[in-house]
Design an enzyme around this catalytic site. Structure first.
Site, short mmCIF file in Angstrom:
data_model
loop_
_atom_site.label_atom_id
_atom_site.label_comp_id
_atom_site.label_asym_id
_atom_site.label_seq_id
_atom_site.Cartn_x
_atom_site.Cartn_y
_atom_site.Cartn_z
N ASP A 51 47.00 47.67 35.18
CA ASP A 51 45.65 47.09 35.30
C ASP A 51 44.72 47.76 34.27
O ASP A 51 43.85 48.55 34.62
CB ASP A 51 45.13 47.32 36.73
CG ASP A 51 43.74 46.74 36.93
OD1 ASP A 51 43.29 45.92 36.10
OD2 ASP A 51 43.09 47.10 37.93
N CYS B 154 24.09 35.56 34.26
CA CYS B 154 24.87 34.34 34.50
C CYS B 154 24.80 33.40 33.30
O CYS B 154 23.75 33.27 32.68
CB CYS B 154 24.34 33.60 35.73
SG CYS B 154 24.64 34.47 37.27
N CYS C 191 17.91 35.37 32.30
CA CYS C 191 18.67 36.56 32.71
C CYS C 191 20.03 36.57 32.01
O CYS C 191 20.70 35.54 31.91
CB CYS C 191 18.86 36.52 34.23
SG CYS C 191 19.83 37.89 34.86
N PHE D 155 46.99 52.76 35.02
CA PHE D 155 45.54 52.50 34.99
C PHE D 155 45.09 52.35 36.45
O PHE D 155 44.51 51.35 36.84
CB PHE D 155 45.20 51.26 34.16
CG PHE D 155 45.73 51.31 32.74
CD1 PHE D 155 44.97 51.91 31.74
CD2 PHE D 155 46.96 50.78 32.41
CE1 PHE D 155 45.45 51.95 30.43
CE2 PHE D 155 47.45 50.82 31.11
CZ PHE D 155 46.69 51.41 30.11
N CYS E 182 19.36 29.78 40.54
CA CYS E 182 18.47 30.94 40.41
C CYS E 182 17.32 30.64 39.47
O CYS E 182 17.50 30.05 38.40
CB CYS E 182 19.28 32.12 39.89
SG CYS E 182 18.31 33.61 39.68
N CYS F 65 41.36 41.72 33.21
CA CYS F 65 40.01 41.11 33.22
C CYS F 65 39.72 40.51 31.84
O CYS F 65 38.56 40.23 31.53
CB CYS F 65 38.96 42.14 33.62
SG CYS F 65 38.93 43.57 32.55
C1 LIG Z 1 40.36 47.83 35.15
S1 LIG Z 1 40.30 49.49 35.67
C2 LIG Z 1 41.50 49.46 36.97
C3 LIG Z 1 41.41 50.56 37.98
C4 LIG Z 1 42.18 50.33 39.28
N1 LIG Z 1 43.47 49.74 39.07
C5 LIG Z 1 41.38 49.51 40.26
O1 LIG Z 1 41.75 48.37 40.53
O2 LIG Z 1 40.37 50.00 40.78
C6 LIG Z 1 41.04 50.28 34.33
C7 LIG Z 1 41.31 51.75 34.50
O3 LIG Z 1 41.91 52.20 33.27
C8 LIG Z 1 41.49 53.53 33.05
N2 LIG Z 1 41.71 53.79 31.62
C9 LIG Z 1 40.94 53.40 30.57
N3 LIG Z 1 41.51 53.80 29.41
C10 LIG Z 1 42.65 54.45 29.74
C11 LIG Z 1 43.67 55.09 28.99
N4 LIG Z 1 43.60 55.15 27.67
N5 LIG Z 1 44.71 55.63 29.65
C12 LIG Z 1 44.78 55.58 31.00
N6 LIG Z 1 43.83 55.00 31.77
C13 LIG Z 1 42.79 54.44 31.15
C14 LIG Z 1 40.07 53.58 33.52
O4 LIG Z 1 39.72 54.90 33.85
C15 LIG Z 1 40.11 52.65 34.74
O5 LIG Z 1 40.32 53.39 35.91
#
Ligand SMILES: C[S@@+](CC[C@H](N)C(=O)[O-])C[C@H]1O[C@@H](n2cnc3c(N)ncnc32)[C@H](O)[C@@H]1O
Length: 451
Positions: free
Chosen positions: A382, A111, A108, A314, A102, A408
């Site tokens: 997650d 990346c 930027c 989550f 790029c 992540c």
């Molecule tokens: C990495 S995302 C994963 C969402 C889902 N599993 C997906 O793959 O689309 C993390 C999620 O954790 C939620 N979250 C963040 N802090 C939280 C908390 N204290 N208690 C419960 N959920 C939470 C966020 O709203 C978000 O939806």
């Protein structure tokens, strides 16, 4: 830079502008990125050998100096300030240095690693997971090879826009600054997102106040683009609302939200997970790349296997809930009211799936406790980048047989993995996924079993 061929000079100029902090249109060309003098330094320099790439994606010397945009084997002349080095000259390129794709690379902020050859880049990413685990004393795990994703597949991006002297700039932010890269190409975002950029430049010129910055969050749903605009220094009145609604119509945006207010919707954006039709709330979390999401779903559902009752912690809008509900009753939890409501609505209308419940719950403050966890055969977790410390402390005491952990952030994942292992779980597998192409970030799925 005398004596360099024009192509190399082009890149050298761009680097020099980045290094010197000045900014104006750099030559629009992609070129070699090897031996070259980038600029004539006026401060003392040192010539250093780069040994490895550190966890933030910057090259690192034996004595701990970090030099961005370098690879192992590079010999570079740098200006050193504390632990940071800025390249002045690439004296000898390392064997895995390649030409970045790029023209905006280096300037930027999107990346950091386009200059690394693909296999070396994949190995580095996988190795970040191995190292994070080993820092917590977790060794001997057969971390799988990185699951790659193709360029130009990201369905979600947050651009920045700004009206300056009647012209709108749109793009990602420059590295370490608030300046905007007025994007002429991008090898990460889906072509539909990129195609919106020039059209936004034109359309936003009619609606943005002079000098106002806007955050433009674009999501490519199954049936069109969903855009969330956050505009500074602007009060949304009736006339503006109409202009934004017209803009949405002209650009073919199916839903437009401005400063938290829905201003236009021709169709509700829809995502399809296991046949369930989910309309995510504006700006809700979504996995950034559909192929990465599919890989996560495959790994998570395989890990859970024949479990009859699964907790999806989550859960967001249900990217795992619905695929899991093909075979198991699923209880989904998330702290975002709008996401949990979207999940619940889709669950009510879904056909052919096992029962799904959806509950808003803050799992940092009120994690599921041992007696609640023990009603499930498997748990999917997650969390956001901060990880799930409190929830994993509870899981470590539970009888849950299988835990599929999605993360992540390798560092917080390794911390939470240590808690689970200390609680008697065995870490069976770890699979890294390159959801965040050419950035230092890594997605992963890990499977824990209670023996
Ligand atoms: C990495 S995302 C994963 C969402 C889902 N599993 C997906 O793959 O689309 C993390 C999620 O954790 C939620 N979250 C963040 N802090 C939280 C908390 N204290 N208690 C419960 N959920 C939470 C966020 O709203 C978000 O939806």
């Amino acid at each position: 830079m005398a004596g360099l061929d024009p192509a190399t000079q082009g890149h050298a100029l761009r680097l020099r502008h980045w290094v010197a902090g000045s900014r104006f249109a750099w030559p629009a060309m992609t070129d070699r990125f090897d031996t070259m003098t980038i600029y004539d330094s006026i401060t003392p320099t040192r010539t250093l050998d780069i040994l490895r790439i550190g966890h933030k994606g910057d090259g690192e010397t034996a004595d701990g100096i970090y030099v961005p945009f370098t690879v192992p084997g590079d010999k570079v002349t740098v200006e050193v300030e504390g632990e940071r080095g800025r390249i002045v000259q690439i004296v000898e390129p390392g064997p895995t240095r390649v030409k970045p794709l790029c023209q905006h690379f280096v300037i930027c902020g999107g990346c950091a690693l386009q200059h690394v050859e693909t296999t070396a880049y994949h190995d580095w990413k996988r190795d970040q997971v191995v190292q994070a685990l080993s820092q917590r004393g977790i060794t001997g795990i057969d971390v799988a090879p990185l699951v790659a994703v193709a360029p130009r597949t990201r369905r979600r991006a947050v651009f920045t826009a700004r009206l300056v002297n009647g012209a709108v700039m749109v793009g990602f932010q420059e590295r370490g600054s608030h300046f905007i890269v007025d994007m002429a190409e991008c090898h990460v975002v889906h072509p539909d997102l990129f195609a919106l950029v020039p059209r936004l430049r034109e359309a936003l010129a009619d609606v943005l106040p002079e000098q106002a910055r806007a955050e433009v969050d674009v999501m490519r749903a199954g049936n069109g683009l969903d855009v969330v605009l956050g505009v500074g220094r602007m009060t949304l009145d009736g006339a503006l609302r109409t202009r934004f609604a017209d803009m949405a119509g002209k650009l073919g945006i199916i839903r437009l939200t401005v400063n938290g207010e829905l201003v236009a919707q021709s169709e509700a954006p829809v995502l399809d997970w296991a046949g369930a039709k989910v309309t995510p709330p504006p700006g809700a979390f979504l996995q950034a790349v559909p192929d990465a999401e599919a890989a996560l779903q495959t790994l998570v559902t395989a890990a859970v296997g024949n479990a009859k009752r699964v907790a999806d912690l989550f859960a967001g809008c249900g990217a795992f809930t619905f695929p899991l509900a093909r075979h198991a009753a699923v209880a989904a939890y998330d702290s975002e009211t709008a996401s949990i409501e979207a999940l619940a609505v889709a669950a009510r209308n879904a056909k052919g799936l096992k029962p799904i419940t959806a509950e808003r719950r803050d799992l940092f403050r009120r994690p599921l406790l041992k007696h609640e966890l023990d009603t499930f055969d498997a748990v999917v977790i997650d969390p956001p980048r901060a990880g799930a410390k409190a929830q994993c402390e509870q899981l470590a005491t539970s009888k849950v047989k299988t835990i599929a952990a999605v993360s992540c952030n390798s560092t917080t994942f390794a911390r939470d993995a240590r808690t689970l292992i200390d609680g008697g779980y065995t870490l069976k597998s770890v699979t890294p996924i390159d959801q965040f192409l050419w950035s230092p970030h890594i997605e992963l799925v890990a499977v824990f079993e209670r023996s």
